[in-house]
Motif scaffolding. Structure first.
Motif, PDB file in Angstrom:
ATOM      1  N   LEU B  60     -23.723  45.086  70.534  1.00  0.00           N
ATOM      2  CA  LEU B  60     -23.464  44.194  69.400  1.00  0.00           C
ATOM      3  C   LEU B  60     -22.838  45.070  68.261  1.00  0.00           C
ATOM      4  CD1 LEU B  60     -24.137  41.521  68.062  1.00  0.00           C
ATOM      5  CD2 LEU B  60     -26.294  42.466  67.422  1.00  0.00           C
ATOM      6  N   LEU B  61     -23.420  46.084  68.216  1.00  0.00           N
ATOM      7  CA  LEU B  61     -22.695  47.002  66.980  1.00  0.00           C
ATOM      8  C   LEU B  61     -21.089  46.848  66.572  1.00  0.00           C
ATOM      9  CD1 LEU B  61     -25.093  50.082  67.679  1.00  0.00           C
ATOM     10  CD2 LEU B  61     -25.213  48.229  65.750  1.00  0.00           C
ATOM     11  N   PHE B  64     -17.938  42.930  67.170  1.00  0.00           N
ATOM     12  CA  PHE B  64     -17.012  41.823  66.447  1.00  0.00           C
ATOM     13  C   PHE B  64     -15.997  42.824  65.751  1.00  0.00           C
ATOM     14  CE2 PHE B  64     -21.002  39.542  67.053  1.00  0.00           C
ATOM     15  CZ  PHE B  64     -20.432  38.442  67.019  1.00  0.00           C
ATOM     16  N   VAL B  93     -20.881  30.936  67.613  1.00  0.00           N
ATOM     17  CA  VAL B  93     -21.091  31.408  66.199  1.00  0.00           C
ATOM     18  C   VAL B  93     -20.163  30.554  65.367  1.00  0.00           C
ATOM     19  CG1 VAL B  93     -20.078  33.096  64.349  1.00  0.00           C
ATOM     20  CG2 VAL B  93     -21.257  33.791  66.694  1.00  0.00           C
ATOM     21  N   GLY B  97     -24.388  27.591  62.703  1.00  0.00           N
ATOM     22  CA  GLY B  97     -24.788  28.624  61.610  1.00  0.00           C
ATOM     23  C   GLY B  97     -26.103  29.250  61.915  1.00  0.00           C
ATOM     24  N   ALA B  98     -27.072  28.627  62.379  1.00  0.00           N
ATOM     25  CA  ALA B  98     -28.334  29.464  62.354  1.00  0.00           C
ATOM     26  C   ALA B  98     -28.207  30.331  63.405  1.00  0.00           C
ATOM     27  CB  ALA B  98     -29.457  28.358  63.043  1.00  0.00           C
ATOM     28  N   ALA B 100     -25.353  31.952  63.927  1.00  0.00           N
ATOM     29  CA  ALA B 100     -24.653  32.854  63.367  1.00  0.00           C
ATOM     30  C   ALA B 100     -25.689  33.737  62.619  1.00  0.00           C
ATOM     31  CB  ALA B 100     -23.433  32.470  62.484  1.00  0.00           C
ATOM     32  N   MET B 101     -26.405  33.327  61.873  1.00  0.00           N
ATOM     33  CA  MET B 101     -27.426  33.989  60.990  1.00  0.00           C
ATOM     34  C   MET B 101     -28.292  35.004  61.646  1.00  0.00           C
ATOM     35  SD  MET B 101     -28.384  34.313  57.587  1.00  0.00           S
ATOM     36  CE  MET B 101     -27.922  32.831  56.491  1.00  0.00           C
ATOM     37  N   LEU B 103     -27.612  36.558  64.444  1.00  0.00           N
ATOM     38  CA  LEU B 103     -26.849  37.580  64.909  1.00  0.00           C
ATOM     39  C   LEU B 103     -26.489  38.696  63.530  1.00  0.00           C
ATOM     40  CD1 LEU B 103     -23.851  36.655  67.122  1.00  0.00           C
ATOM     41  CD2 LEU B 103     -25.818  37.802  67.680  1.00  0.00           C
ATOM     42  N   LEU B 104     -26.313  38.008  62.476  1.00  0.00           N
ATOM     43  CA  LEU B 104     -25.978  38.560  61.240  1.00  0.00           C
ATOM     44  C   LEU B 104     -27.372  39.636  61.044  1.00  0.00           C
ATOM     45  CD1 LEU B 104     -24.132  36.384  58.867  1.00  0.00           C
ATOM     46  CD2 LEU B 104     -23.495  38.688  59.273  1.00  0.00           C
ATOM     47  N   ILE B 105     -28.286  38.855  61.037  1.00  0.00           N
ATOM     48  CA  ILE B 105     -29.790  39.619  60.675  1.00  0.00           C
ATOM     49  C   ILE B 105     -29.955  40.790  61.785  1.00  0.00           C
ATOM     50  CG2 ILE B 105     -32.259  39.417  60.514  1.00  0.00           C
ATOM     51  CD1 ILE B 105     -31.614  36.681  59.393  1.00  0.00           C
ATOM     52  N   LEU B 107     -27.949  42.252  63.881  1.00  0.00           N
ATOM     53  CA  LEU B 107     -26.838  43.278  63.577  1.00  0.00           C
ATOM     54  C   LEU B 107     -27.098  44.279  62.508  1.00  0.00           C
ATOM     55  CD1 LEU B 107     -24.002  44.551  64.449  1.00  0.00           C
ATOM     56  CD2 LEU B 107     -22.973  42.642  63.162  1.00  0.00           C
ATOM     57  N   SER B 108     -27.354  43.573  61.429  1.00  0.00           N
ATOM     58  CA  SER B 108     -27.807  44.251  60.177  1.00  0.00           C
ATOM     59  C   SER B 108     -28.916  45.229  60.482  1.00  0.00           C
ATOM     60  CB  SER B 108     -27.947  43.402  58.998  1.00  0.00           C
ATOM     61  OG  SER B 108     -27.789  43.842  57.804  1.00  0.00           O
ATOM     62  N   GLN B 109     -29.934  44.634  60.976  1.00  0.00           N
ATOM     63  CA  GLN B 109     -31.105  45.605  61.384  1.00  0.00           C
ATOM     64  C   GLN B 109     -30.874  46.656  62.321  1.00  0.00           C
ATOM     65  OE1 GLN B 109     -33.586  42.735  63.002  1.00  0.00           O
ATOM     66  NE2 GLN B 109     -34.674  41.994  61.142  1.00  0.00           N
TER      67      GLN B 109
END
Lengths: 202, 202
Positions: B60-61, B64, B93, B97-98, B100-101, B103-105, B107-109
């Motif tokens: 995942l890292l 994108f 994505v 929207g949910a 996508a969110m 994934l963002l969370i 990925l960030s974690q």
DNA sequence: CGCGGCTTTGATGTTCATCAAGTAAAGTGG
DNA sequence: CCACTTTACTTGATGAACATCAAAGCCGCG
């Protein structure tokens, strides 16, 4: 929507923009200037994680995973920052797929770059690290063979995991070897090829 | 949509799932097993970047930010992987929207954790790093004081930036000090508190 | 059953952190 | 604006931590 909720703030060199532990409620974008992202260790030492240059999303790195900053951010040059409320960003992500995708891509790129830098540094010896960081300032940040270091020798050490004394020693070596010219904070690269070789093989 | 395009694949211990440089066309999710994510340096050495445990999005890292893998992934235990076409993910994505969110969370974690680990390791001395990695296996991966190391001493070194000889030497020290018990790949933690102290202050 | 990779221990060498001590520069209050 | 204090910079000497080298036993695998 973005334009409505954005606020511009100016920070002078040395000013702290946000501190480790504080809640994240704004989404920051660096318009102009230079920032350092850092962590405080054991209360006294600092570890600089990276330098943020213009057009970067600041703190994007953990805006989605943490409710509080896990590092501090300070200006190392006079900087212009755009602040947008985090709620606004979250709403846009939910409703606008293309925007979400942009963020995912940007976040992913920043991550890759940061990790790559860290791995690189941990592999190199002190000469290699020092050459690497000079090249980073020259190529990525100032895009010139001649620039003023925005941070102290001590901070360079905190950025590439070295003692201050060794940063100084190795910069002096490079000077004696006529690879760079030094005048206080001013650096001029004289032999780019040699510096690159040291960064790559050191 | 996700269920329609997903494919499950099984990999045995030692099998390579993807190689540095190959195009990323699938999105991978680890259902069961254990993987190592690594980079090849100078053709011969390997740098292990991290261990992926079940329910993690693999790669995942950089799905994108890069069109090709910037590291390789291999199974270090028999593993079940879900593969979804990248195009499908991208479409979702854009429209959801949910999702996508989420994934963002996620990925960030993952990013935060990886960077945190790297910074941690670079701060510690060899004893501290060794203690840290034993605790990682015990607490984060196997959730038990007793487990079999899924990787060799050499690979442990590649994961925490040490020479094989020193990994062995320090594991032996811990054994002599009765902090852990060793039987080949089998590890049992005898004094958790002491190990934690070594990891924190070493 | 022999070959290559993994494991182990000891001896040696190198790199880097630490300590010390002095100079220069940059803030700071009277 | 000048004494005063602090912080940054610099060089050399010393020691500790870690890499490297060497050698031998072990294990799994073709």
């Amino acid at each position: 929507m973005l334009n409505l909720s954005k606020k511009e703030v100016r920070y002078e060199k040395g000013e702290v923009i946000c501190r480790e532990g504080e809640p994240i409620d704004r989404f920051l974008y660096l318009k102009e200037g230079l920032l350092k992202v850092y962590k405080t260790i054991d209360g006294n030492k600092e570890q600089i994680i990276g330098i943020t240059s213009p057009r970067d999303f600041i703190g994007l790195l953990s805006a989605f995973s943490q409710s509080n900053y896990i590092y501090s951010i300070a200006a190392i040059e006079p900087s212009e920052i755009c602040a947008i409320e985090l709620d606004t960003i979250l709403k846009i992500v939910e409703s606008n797929g293309a925007f979400a995708m942009t963020l995912l891509i940007k976040l992913s790129q920043m991550h890759d770059q940061l990790l790559e830098t860290r791995l690189s540094i941990s592999q190199k010896n002190l000469r290699g690290r020092t050459a690497y960081i000079i090249l980073m300032f020259a190529n990525d940040i100032y895009r010139s063979n001649r620039f003023d270091l925005p941070i102290s020798r001590k901070e360079i050490g905190e950025l590439i995991d070295m003692r201050t004394e060794n940063v100084i020693r190795i910069l002096s070596e490079f000077r004696k070897d006529k690879i760079i010219k030094i005048e206080g904070k001013g650096i001029q690269i004289l032999e780019m090829d040699r510096l690159k070789r040291i960064a790559d093989f050191g």
